[in-house]
Write an enzyme that holds these catalytic residues in place. Structure first.
Site, short mmCIF file in Angstrom:
data_model
loop_
_atom_site.label_atom_id
_atom_site.label_comp_id
_atom_site.label_asym_id
_atom_site.label_seq_id
_atom_site.Cartn_x
_atom_site.Cartn_y
_atom_site.Cartn_z
N LYS A 82 1.48 -1.03 0.06
CA LYS A 82 0.32 -0.18 0.33
C LYS A 82 0.84 1.42 -0.02
O LYS A 82 1.98 1.35 1.01
CB LYS A 82 -0.87 0.06 1.07
C1 R5P Z 1 -1.83 4.19 7.46
O1 R5P Z 1 -0.98 4.87 7.75
C2 R5P Z 1 -3.74 4.61 7.89
O2 R5P Z 1 -3.30 3.94 9.13
C3 R5P Z 1 -4.57 4.37 6.87
O3 R5P Z 1 -4.82 2.65 6.57
C4 R5P Z 1 -4.29 5.11 5.59
O4 R5P Z 1 -3.31 5.93 5.55
C5 R5P Z 1 -5.13 5.03 4.52
O5 R5P Z 1 -6.22 5.42 5.04
P1 R5P Z 1 -6.00 7.57 3.57
O6 R5P Z 1 -6.58 7.44 2.56
O7 R5P Z 1 -7.72 7.97 4.70
O8 R5P Z 1 -4.72 8.05 3.47
#
Ligand code: R5P
Length: 294
Positions: free
Chosen positions: A204
């Site tokens: 990710k």
């Molecule tokens: C990352 O460390 C967080 O745990 C989230 O999973 C990640 O940031 C994704 O969320 P967002 O789309 O709000 O950035």
């Protein structure tokens, strides 16, 4: 360690040559065992090869953030549109029905909080036995390449991968960007490749310029995080560009749960991820959906 002098910046990505997928729809996974493939198939749709993940693990270091106050109310609204729920074991066990029918990306590292200046030091908080008990489809480990906590985060990642291989549970390496680091393609190429070479099964990360080169040089699927809340149209453009440039899904949080219409936003993202909709088509779909609701 290799002599670092005279290393040239990589440039030959062969963007016109598709990755050799073998006989499996998840990049870099053709040679894994049945259990790994089963869980990766739970995460990535065998038809589109892609996934819509909903990230709601923010509470693990931010507490109760705007939009996530009541997971028990929010999550059921999204189940028609998302494939994977990414959360902590606390959120999942307390607020998500085991019969929800969704795949689970289980956040397994923690240890930082918004009250710290340095967020880059974490521990493995969830052991493999609990990941097995939760029937997790993957374990999500935060990595901090280039930050103070790099070594310990790669230790967390490697230990998790070792245990995951033992029980056929994939590991998702999550790329964090430290305060001192810039979101450049150079950083993301470095970080995604390191995490893939350590054995992560999916990654990710964030979208950036030259994203197709990052995808080409990364031998496992990449899902894109949404980041800070954007106007809905811009968030759908980010989703569209990510898929167009080779991401195998979105793992969005704030751009779904902080939208005024989270269910409609998740449904619009699904159109892009699984049905090849453009950002324009997805935004029109979103507008139609909110008008139908009102
Ligand atoms: C990352 O460390 C967080 O745990 C989230 O999973 C990640 O940031 C994704 O969320 P967002 O789309 O709000 O950035």
């Amino acid at each position: 360690m290799a002599d670092l002098d005279n290393f040239k910046i990589a440039k030959n990505y062969h963007l016109d040559v598709p990755f050799e997928m073998g006989n499996f729809h998840v990049k870099g996974s053709a040679h894994l065992d049945w259990g790994m493939k089963k869980r990766l198939s739970n995460l990535f749709d065998p038809k589109s090869g892609n996934t819509v993940m909903f990230a709601f693990d923010h509470g693990y270091f931010m507490g109760s953030v705007s939009g996530l106050e009541r997971l028990d109310i929010l999550i059921p609204q999204l189940l028609d549109s998302v494939d994977v729920l990414m959360g902590t074991r606390g959120a999942l066990r307390t607020s998500v029905a085991p019969a929800c029918g969704k795949s689970i990306a289980l956040r397994t590292t923690s240890g930082s909080s918004m009250l710290n200046d340095d967020l880059s030091h974490e521990i493995i908080a969830v052991d493999i036995q609990d990941a097995v008990r939760m029937n997790a489809d993957c374990m999500a480990v935060q990595t901090f390449i280039g930050a103070d906590g790099q070594l310990s985060s790669l230790d967390n990642l490697s230990r998790t991968i070792n245990e995951g291989l033992r029980y056929s549970i994939p590991t998702m390496g999550v790329i964090a960007v430290g305060k001192q680091l810039e979101r450049t393609d150079r950083f993301f190429k470095l970080a995604t490749r390191i995490v893939a070479e350590l054995g992560a099964n999916l990654i990710k990360t964030y979208y950036c310029d030259n994203f197709e080169e990052i995808v080409a040089a990364c031998p496992v699927p990449i899902v894109v995080a949404g980041g800070k809340k954007l106007p809905e149209q811009e968030a759908l453009t980010l989703a569209y560009q990510s898929i167009r440039d080779g991401a195998h899904g979105l793992d969005m949080g704030r751009n779904i749960f902080q939208s005024q219409y989270p269910a409609q936003m998740a449904a619009a993202i699904r159109k892009i991820v699984h049905e090849k909709a453009t950002d324009k088509e997805a935004y029109e779909f979103y507008l139609d959906a909110i008008h139908a609701k009102e």
